[in-house]
Design a protein around this motif. Structure first.
Motif, mmCIF file in Angstrom:
data_model
loop_
_atom_site.group_PDB
_atom_site.id
_atom_site.type_symbol
_atom_site.label_atom_id
_atom_site.label_comp_id
_atom_site.label_asym_id
_atom_site.label_seq_id
_atom_site.Cartn_x
_atom_site.Cartn_y
_atom_site.Cartn_z
ATOM 1 N N PRO A 70 -3.120 -11.359 -8.086
ATOM 2 C CA PRO A 70 -2.842 -10.391 -7.019
ATOM 3 C C PRO A 70 -4.112 -10.036 -6.229
ATOM 4 C CG PRO A 70 -1.838 -9.698 -9.086
ATOM 5 C CD PRO A 70 -2.727 -10.869 -9.403
ATOM 6 N N TYR A 101 -5.505 -7.447 -3.335
ATOM 7 C CA TYR A 101 -5.222 -6.206 -2.607
ATOM 8 C C TYR A 101 -6.380 -5.822 -1.693
ATOM 9 C CZ TYR A 101 -1.756 -5.605 -6.321
ATOM 10 O OH TYR A 101 -0.714 -5.793 -7.190
ATOM 11 N N SER A 119 -1.317 -9.257 -1.401
ATOM 12 C CA SER A 119 -0.216 -8.767 -2.258
ATOM 13 C C SER A 119 0.159 -7.335 -1.918
ATOM 14 C CB SER A 119 -0.626 -8.828 -3.731
ATOM 15 O OG SER A 119 -1.241 -10.052 -4.022
ATOM 16 N N GLY A 120 -0.770 -6.558 -1.395
ATOM 17 C CA GLY A 120 -0.460 -5.177 -1.053
ATOM 18 C C GLY A 120 -1.640 -4.518 -0.343
ATOM 19 N N THR A 171 3.625 -3.107 1.015
ATOM 20 C CA THR A 171 3.820 -4.538 0.753
ATOM 21 C C THR A 171 4.514 -5.200 1.941
ATOM 22 O OG1 THR A 171 5.819 -3.918 -0.435
ATOM 23 C CG2 THR A 171 3.888 -4.333 -1.778
ATOM 24 N N TYR A 196 4.717 -6.787 6.432
ATOM 25 C CA TYR A 196 3.759 -5.785 6.900
ATOM 26 C C TYR A 196 4.064 -5.250 8.300
ATOM 27 C CZ TYR A 196 1.125 -7.056 2.776
ATOM 28 O OH TYR A 196 0.754 -7.268 1.480
ATOM 29 N N GLN A 252 6.826 4.541 -1.898
ATOM 30 C CA GLN A 252 6.688 3.093 -2.010
ATOM 31 C C GLN A 252 5.587 2.688 -2.976
ATOM 32 O OE1 GLN A 252 6.192 1.266 1.711
ATOM 33 N NE2 GLN A 252 6.537 -0.784 0.948
#
Ligand code: RUB
Length: 321
Positions: free
Chosen positions: A232, A234, A291-292, A301, A304, A321
């Motif tokens: 992941p 971020y 990923s976020g 997430t 976008y 969220q």
């Protein structure tokens, strides 16, 4: 610790241009206090304050926080009249306090993504106020997870050519007592492919409306490697770094710096004289690799283009969220 004093807006502009003050959040605060400083020496002339804003904005074109805080301060000039100094001081304080609050909040949201035992890789130095605040953005996530008692380890990338990861991030991690390992930027693929990295958290200088991300050069190659290894990836940022005026990463101006910063280290030549070198200060990571996006309002997430706007429109305390 050394203290840098800037008595004029020109000195402040030079400190930003030469990267003595750097990082999107920190230069955003300079936009606010720079215009307050300009007001103090303005003799009540709003035009000179606006000129100071233009000077500060010209120093680094990629990071959007500086542009936004200068615009916010400039908007406060209208109608301030005789109370200009007081109005500008109050606005600068408001911007600083807001940023500290955002850092704290996004740290909490981001820390929820970090599990006990994780090794988290970061790139460059994402510590908005040089550690004077809660620890900046990526570092706020890392520091919050650490303070929650999670047993985490951080891999900090050196960040050629200015070495923010080695000089500043490693310094702050040491200060906060967070276990860490320094690598050179070209080692991230090896570390990911050998199971040494569980998550990547980086800062951002600008997030465009579709979620593409501008951050310190090298971020893109880390994101590509992370995608390949299902790790992941971020970005920790605040809603103020999301720029809805910029449709995609292709519209972000990437600052090109002097090639001597690549051919020389602390003034010492590391390449033959006359070597041609290139120094894009940032690169663009496409949203598909992210990923976020961790903000003070929650972790956003994909998709976008829709979710950034949706979350931006919501009040901070109503986001689940
Ligand atoms: C700094 C950089 C940082 C972002 C986010 O680049 O790319 O990752 O600015 O940092 P430079 P923060 O050193 O060229 O300014 O979260 O502290 O704003």
């Amino acid at each position: 610790e050394e203290v840098l004093t800037c008595a004029t807006v020109e000195e402040l502009g030079e400190a930003i241009r030469s990267m003595q003050i750097r990082g999107s959040g920190a230069i955003g605060i300079c936009g606010a206090y720079g215009l307050y400083l300009a007001t103090l020496v303005s003799d009540g002339d709003p035009e000179s304050v606006k000129e100071a804003g233009a000077l500060l904005k010209s120093t680094r074109p990629t990071a959007v926080n500086l542009m936004k805080t200068v615009d916010e301060m400039t908007a406060s000039i209208e109608g301030a009249g005789q109370t200009l100094i007081r109005v500008m001081e109050a606005k600068a304080v408001e911007i600083l306090e807001r940023q500290l609050a955002f850092e704290y909040e996004l740290g909490r949201h981001g820390a929820d993504l970090i599990e006990d035992g994780d090794t988290v890789m970061t790139h460059c130095h994402s510590g908005a106020l040089g550690g004077a605040g809660y620890g900046g953005r990526a570092l706020s996530v890392i520091r919050t997870a650490h303070e929650q008692g999670k047993n985490i380890h951080v891999i900090t990338c050196e960040t050629r050519p200015y070495l923010q990861g080695a000089r500043i991030t490693a310094y702050e991690l040491k200060k906060f007592g967070i276990p860490h390992t320094l690598i050179t930027d070209n080692m991230s693929g090896f570390c990911m492919s050998t199971g040494r990295i569980d998550k990547v958290v980086v800062g951002s200088d600008r997030v465009s409306a579709n979620g593409d991300l501008a951050n310190k050069v090298g971020t893109y190659m880390h994101a590509l490697a992370a995608k390949e290894h299902d790790i992941p990836f971020y970005t920790a940022t605040s809603s103020h770094t999301i720029d809805f005026e910029t449709p995609s990463g292709a519209n972000i101006e990437v600052e090109m710096r002097d090639s001597s910063e690549v051919t020389h280290l602390k003034g010492i030549a590391i390449a033959p004289e006359g070597t041609n070198a290139l120094y894009p200060s940032f690169d663009i990571t496409p949203n598909a690799l992210i990923s976020g996006i961790i903000t003070e309002k929650g972790v956003i997430t994909a998709p976008y283009s829709t979710n950034l706007r949706k979350v931006n429109a919501q009040a901070a305390d109503k986001v689940s969220q």
